[in-house]
Design a protein around this motif. Structure first.
Motif, PDB file in Angstrom:
ATOM      1  N   UNK A  49       0.816  -1.213   0.000  1.00 28.98           N
ATOM      2  CA  UNK A  49       0.000   0.000   0.000  1.00 28.98           C
ATOM      3  C   UNK A  49       0.855   1.271   0.000  1.00 28.98           C
ATOM      4  N   UNK A  50       0.374   2.270  -0.748  1.00 31.36           N
ATOM      5  CA  UNK A  50       0.930   3.621  -0.710  1.00 31.36           C
ATOM      6  C   UNK A  50      -0.200   4.578  -1.068  1.00 31.36           C
ATOM      7  N   UNK A  51      -0.383   5.611  -0.263  1.00 26.95           N
ATOM      8  CA  UNK A  51      -1.484   6.535  -0.505  1.00 26.95           C
ATOM      9  C   UNK A  51      -1.110   7.963  -0.157  1.00 26.95           C
ATOM     10  N   UNK A  52      -1.982   8.906  -0.588  1.00 31.68           N
ATOM     11  CA  UNK A  52      -1.719  10.317  -0.343  1.00 31.68           C
ATOM     12  C   UNK A  52      -3.024  11.049  -0.056  1.00 31.68           C
ATOM     13  N   UNK A  53      -3.016  11.812   1.025  1.00 31.20           N
ATOM     14  CA  UNK A  53      -4.118  12.707   1.353  1.00 31.20           C
ATOM     15  C   UNK A  53      -3.710  14.138   1.012  1.00 31.20           C
ATOM     16  N   UNK A  54      -4.627  14.882   0.422  1.00 29.82           N
ATOM     17  CA  UNK A  54      -4.369  16.280   0.087  1.00 29.82           C
ATOM     18  C   UNK A  54      -5.080  17.160   1.109  1.00 29.82           C
ATOM     19  N   UNK A  55      -4.294  18.026   1.746  1.00 27.39           N
ATOM     20  CA  UNK A  55      -4.806  18.905   2.795  1.00 27.39           C
ATOM     21  C   UNK A  55      -4.899  20.323   2.244  1.00 27.39           C
ATOM     22  N   UNK A  56      -6.086  20.906   2.343  1.00 30.43           N
ATOM     23  CA  UNK A  56      -6.302  22.274   1.880  1.00 30.43           C
ATOM     24  C   UNK A  56      -6.344  23.216   3.077  1.00 30.43           C
ATOM     25  N   UNK A  57      -5.594  24.304   2.990  1.00 33.98           N
ATOM     26  CA  UNK A  57      -5.564  25.316   4.033  1.00 33.98           C
ATOM     27  C   UNK A  57      -6.199  26.593   3.485  1.00 33.98           C
ATOM     28  N   UNK A  58      -7.236  27.055   4.137  1.00 29.99           N
ATOM     29  CA  UNK A  58      -7.895  28.303   3.751  1.00 29.99           C
ATOM     30  C   UNK A  58      -7.435  29.383   4.722  1.00 29.99           C
ATOM     31  N   UNK A  59      -6.662  30.334   4.217  1.00 26.58           N
ATOM     32  CA  UNK A  59      -6.096  31.379   5.059  1.00 26.58           C
ATOM     33  C   UNK A  59      -7.146  32.457   5.351  1.00 26.58           C
ATOM     34  N   UNK A  60      -6.871  33.275   6.348  1.00 27.25           N
ATOM     35  CA  UNK A  60      -7.795  34.328   6.737  1.00 27.25           C
ATOM     36  C   UNK A  60      -7.994  35.371   5.665  1.00 27.25           C
ATOM     37  N   UNK A  61      -6.980  35.583   4.818  1.00 29.08           N
ATOM     38  CA  UNK A  61      -7.090  36.573   3.753  1.00 29.08           C
ATOM     39  C   UNK A  61      -7.680  36.000   2.473  1.00 29.08           C
ATOM     40  N   UNK A  62      -8.172  34.771   2.568  1.00 28.28           N
ATOM     41  CA  UNK A  62      -8.793  34.151   1.398  1.00 28.28           C
ATOM     42  C   UNK A  62      -7.834  33.348   0.542  1.00 28.28           C
ATOM     43  N   UNK A 200      -6.796   9.254   0.380  1.00 27.15           N
ATOM     44  CA  UNK A 200      -6.261   8.060  -0.270  1.00 27.15           C
ATOM     45  C   UNK A 200      -7.240   6.906  -0.101  1.00 27.15           C
ATOM     46  N   UNK A 201      -7.387   6.105  -1.116  1.00 29.40           N
ATOM     47  CA  UNK A 201      -8.280   4.948  -1.026  1.00 29.40           C
ATOM     48  C   UNK A 201      -7.633   3.875  -0.156  1.00 29.40           C
ATOM     49  N   UNK A 202      -8.308   3.541   0.934  1.00 25.37           N
ATOM     50  CA  UNK A 202      -7.803   2.513   1.841  1.00 25.37           C
ATOM     51  C   UNK A 202      -8.589   1.212   1.699  1.00 25.37           C
ATOM     52  N   UNK A 203      -9.186   1.037   0.533  1.00 25.03           N
ATOM     53  CA  UNK A 203      -9.980  -0.166   0.307  1.00 25.03           C
ATOM     54  C   UNK A 203      -9.135  -1.426   0.442  1.00 25.03           C
ATOM     55  N   UNK A 204      -7.916  -1.388  -0.112  1.00 29.94           N
ATOM     56  CA  UNK A 204      -7.074  -2.579  -0.032  1.00 29.94           C
ATOM     57  C   UNK A 204      -6.688  -2.900   1.412  1.00 29.94           C
ATOM     58  N   UNK A 205      -6.520  -1.854   2.240  1.00 34.14           N
ATOM     59  CA  UNK A 205      -6.184  -2.088   3.646  1.00 34.14           C
ATOM     60  C   UNK A 205      -7.373  -2.692   4.387  1.00 34.14           C
ATOM     61  N   UNK A 206      -8.572  -2.222   4.067  1.00 35.91           N
ATOM     62  CA  UNK A 206      -9.763  -2.834   4.664  1.00 35.91           C
ATOM     63  C   UNK A 206      -9.891  -4.294   4.242  1.00 35.91           C
ATOM     64  N   UNK A 207      -9.557  -4.553   2.981  1.00 34.65           N
ATOM     65  CA  UNK A 207      -9.617  -5.935   2.484  1.00 34.65           C
ATOM     66  C   UNK A 207      -8.588  -6.805   3.197  1.00 34.65           C
TER      67      UNK A 207
END
Length: 253
Positions: A49-62, A200-207
């Protein structure tokens, strides 16, 4: 020396070797084949398994910022960098930040048990298909060792699957929005909103967890079929009234 070792090993393998595929038609051999396959699926779905989560940061100035949280087996999350080096995010200086948690022990335990069962199943299949006449005609020792190992591996599957299920949940918690928010100081008590927008899809880990518990049931069932080949089972049925030696014979599929 290598030639001599190869010659000796070849003689050992060929001595008394009689290829017979009929054990695969019996529960004892067929279940061992199933164990071999399910072990492959178990460690393959977890170890690769290898996966990636994308984190979005919304700053105070938009303004928007994006971070990548890439993780993989064996899930030593504390070594995975979420922010690399001194970086400026939303006009804030952020030092090197790692994800929180470490599920490597449970993941490696799970994969280790799966690999051991994979190798043991191959050796057992070799014995069943080539040395079944020696296996059944030998003393009680080989069958006793076989039933003990099979029962022990069934228990190991229960333990490692439970441990990995808990470890997997820890991975999910550490990489979701709340986990990232607790890890990144920028997301605490400021006008910056942090959210995981792509998971990230963790379907294989659940399996892999499902295959772990499936292996437990398969190995527990195999312990019963191995027990049916022992003298304990045959003597139990041969001592019953009306049983003339055929009660303890192996059932076939």
């Amino acid at each position: 020396a290598e030639f001599l070792q190869t010659l000796i090993w070849g003689k050992i393998m060929m001595t008394g070797f009689r290829l017979n595929l009929s054990p695969l038609k019996e529960p004892l051999g067929f279940v061992k084949l199933v164990e071999w396959l399910t072990a492959i699926f178990a460690f393959g779905s977890c170890g690769g398994f290898s996966g990636r989560n994308i984190v979005s940061l919304v700053c105070g100035d938009g303004k928007n910022e994006t971070l990548n949280a890439t993780f993989h087996y064996p899930f030593r999350l504390s070594q995975v960098r979420l922010v690399d080096g001194n970086t400026t995010l939303c006009n804030h200086s952020v030092t090197t930040t790692h994800l929180m948690g470490d599920s490597s022990s449970s993941a490696e335990f799970f994969v280790g048990v799966a690999v051991i069962c994979f190798l043991y199943s191959m050796v057992a299949l070799l014995v069943y298909l080539g040395y079944m006449h020696v296996y059944k005609d030998s003393d009680f020792g080989p069958m006793f060792v076989s039933i003990c190992l099979t029962a022990a591996l069934a228990i190991l599957w229960l333990v490692c699957s439970s441990a990995w299920a808990k470890g997997l949940q820890n991975v999910k918690d550490a990489t979701d929005t709340d986990g990232i928010g607790a890890t990144l100081a920028l997301c605490k008590g400021s006008n910056v909103t942090c959210e995981v927008t792509e998971f990230a899809s963790m379907r294989t880990l659940n399996i892999s967890v499902l295959f772990g518990y499936l292996n437990m049931f398969v190995w527990a069932g195999n312990a019963w079929f191995v027990y049916k080949e022992t003298r304990w089972h045959s003597q139990k049925y041969s001592s019953q009234p009306g049983c003339f030696g055929h009660c303890g014979s192996s059932s076939r599929l």
